[in-house]
Design an enzyme around this catalytic site. Sequence first.
Site, PDB file in Angstrom:
ATOM      1  CE  LYS A   9      26.955 -71.345  24.098  1.00  0.00           C
ATOM      2  NZ  LYS A   9      26.509 -71.861  25.402  1.00  0.00           N
ATOM      3  CG  ASP A 133      28.653 -75.139  22.756  1.00  0.00           C
ATOM      4  OD1 ASP A 133      27.664 -75.884  22.680  1.00  0.00           O
ATOM      5  OD2 ASP A 133      29.025 -74.575  23.808  1.00  0.00           O
TER       6      ASP A 133
HETATM    7  O1  C5P Z   1      32.511 -80.830  22.828  1.00  0.00           O
HETATM    8  P1  C5P Z   1      33.255 -80.024  23.830  1.00  0.00           P
HETATM    9  O2  C5P Z   1      34.736 -80.268  23.783  1.00  0.00           O
HETATM   10  O3  C5P Z   1      32.943 -78.571  23.777  1.00  0.00           O
HETATM   11  O4  C5P Z   1      32.762 -80.525  25.255  1.00  0.00           O
HETATM   12  C1  C5P Z   1      33.482 -80.264  26.428  1.00  0.00           C
HETATM   13  C2  C5P Z   1      33.012 -81.191  27.536  1.00  0.00           C
HETATM   14  O5  C5P Z   1      31.689 -80.823  27.951  1.00  0.00           O
HETATM   15  C3  C5P Z   1      32.911 -82.652  27.150  1.00  0.00           C
HETATM   16  O6  C5P Z   1      34.134 -83.310  27.297  1.00  0.00           O
HETATM   17  C4  C5P Z   1      31.859 -83.165  28.127  1.00  0.00           C
HETATM   18  O7  C5P Z   1      32.438 -83.385  29.399  1.00  0.00           O
HETATM   19  C5  C5P Z   1      30.933 -81.980  28.278  1.00  0.00           C
HETATM   20  N1  C5P Z   1      29.765 -82.033  27.376  1.00  0.00           N
HETATM   21  C6  C5P Z   1      28.776 -82.980  27.628  1.00  0.00           C
HETATM   22  N2  C5P Z   1      27.679 -83.023  26.802  1.00  0.00           N
HETATM   23  C7  C5P Z   1      27.547 -82.162  25.757  1.00  0.00           C
HETATM   24  C8  C5P Z   1      28.551 -81.215  25.491  1.00  0.00           C
HETATM   25  C9  C5P Z   1      29.645 -81.165  26.324  1.00  0.00           C
HETATM   26  O8  C5P Z   1      28.854 -83.765  28.575  1.00  0.00           O
HETATM   27  N3  C5P Z   1      26.458 -82.240  25.002  1.00  0.00           N
END
Ligand code: C5P
Length: 275
Positions: A9, A133
């Site tokens: 993406k 995501d």
């Molecule tokens: O949700 P995911 O595990 O993919 O997110 C990884 C990291 O990216 C989170 O722990 C956070 O530090 C950061 N993140 C964030 N805000 C978002 C998505 C991700 O701060 N909207």
Amino acid sequence: MLNVFSPAKINLFLQVLGKRTDGYHELSTLIQTVGFGDNLEIELASRDSLTCSDPLIPVDHSNLILKAAQLFRTKTGIKTGLKVHLHKRIPIQAGLGGGSSNAASTLWAFNQLVGQVATIEELQRWSAEIGSDIPFFFSLGTAHCTGRGEYVSNLTHLPPCPCWIIKPPIGLSTPDVYRAFQLNNSGQPSKRYLEEILIGQYRYFNDLEQPAFMLKPELHDLKQTLMQKGFDTVLMTGSGSAFFCLGKGQTFSDHHVKSYSTCFINRTPYGWYKN
Ligand code: C5P
């Protein structure tokens, strides 16, 4: 056995609205799937196993493919395992959503293999538990995402557009980039960005470029170089470190920077993504 495509993406715009008390950031982002991606060969098995064409990719339970398989069993009560082979092309630490796409493709394929016991909406909702995501990939490929990324609204497909993905040798950790982000906007989602893009006035931007450039100044240099190559848009995707270039232009390749030619793709409501 199913052979499923797992697309990368790109974030056509990404606005960070603020930091939340749970540590995540509130987003408003327009995301598009592209025809560059991985392939997964998936079949039912007595227990889970994962192999990968790239020996550098972890194939233990930290891999989102195995987390997705476990999530599907927990939610549906189905007991069977999955045997998965991942043909990896999407670079990691690139902001291209490779791991998230693999997880969504696994959930979709698992559901197909057991006779569609879950709806797409259920898969989408469940998937937010293992990554922000992932829900996007259950859209039709062009969507506006809010919250930490998990609230997904399908949008009209965008006109076909040639697209280059550019991957420098360095990668970036998503938490590091978000940590370096400083809020310097009003914190209000701007509907204007979306409206302008939907009527063909492209004003793509990414609020995470500035913190990424602060962490890795060589990314700023790469953007400057790419901007001199004639493209309409040169922008970092997600939390980086990859860029996408839209429109006509001349990419360059050297033995460090990799360029992949691709285009926007969408799926039909009845099938998964195809390249
Ligand atoms: O949700 P995911 O595990 O993919 O997110 C990884 C990291 O990216 C989170 O722990 C956070 O530090 C950061 N993140 C964030 N805000 C978002 C998505 C991700 O701060 N909207």
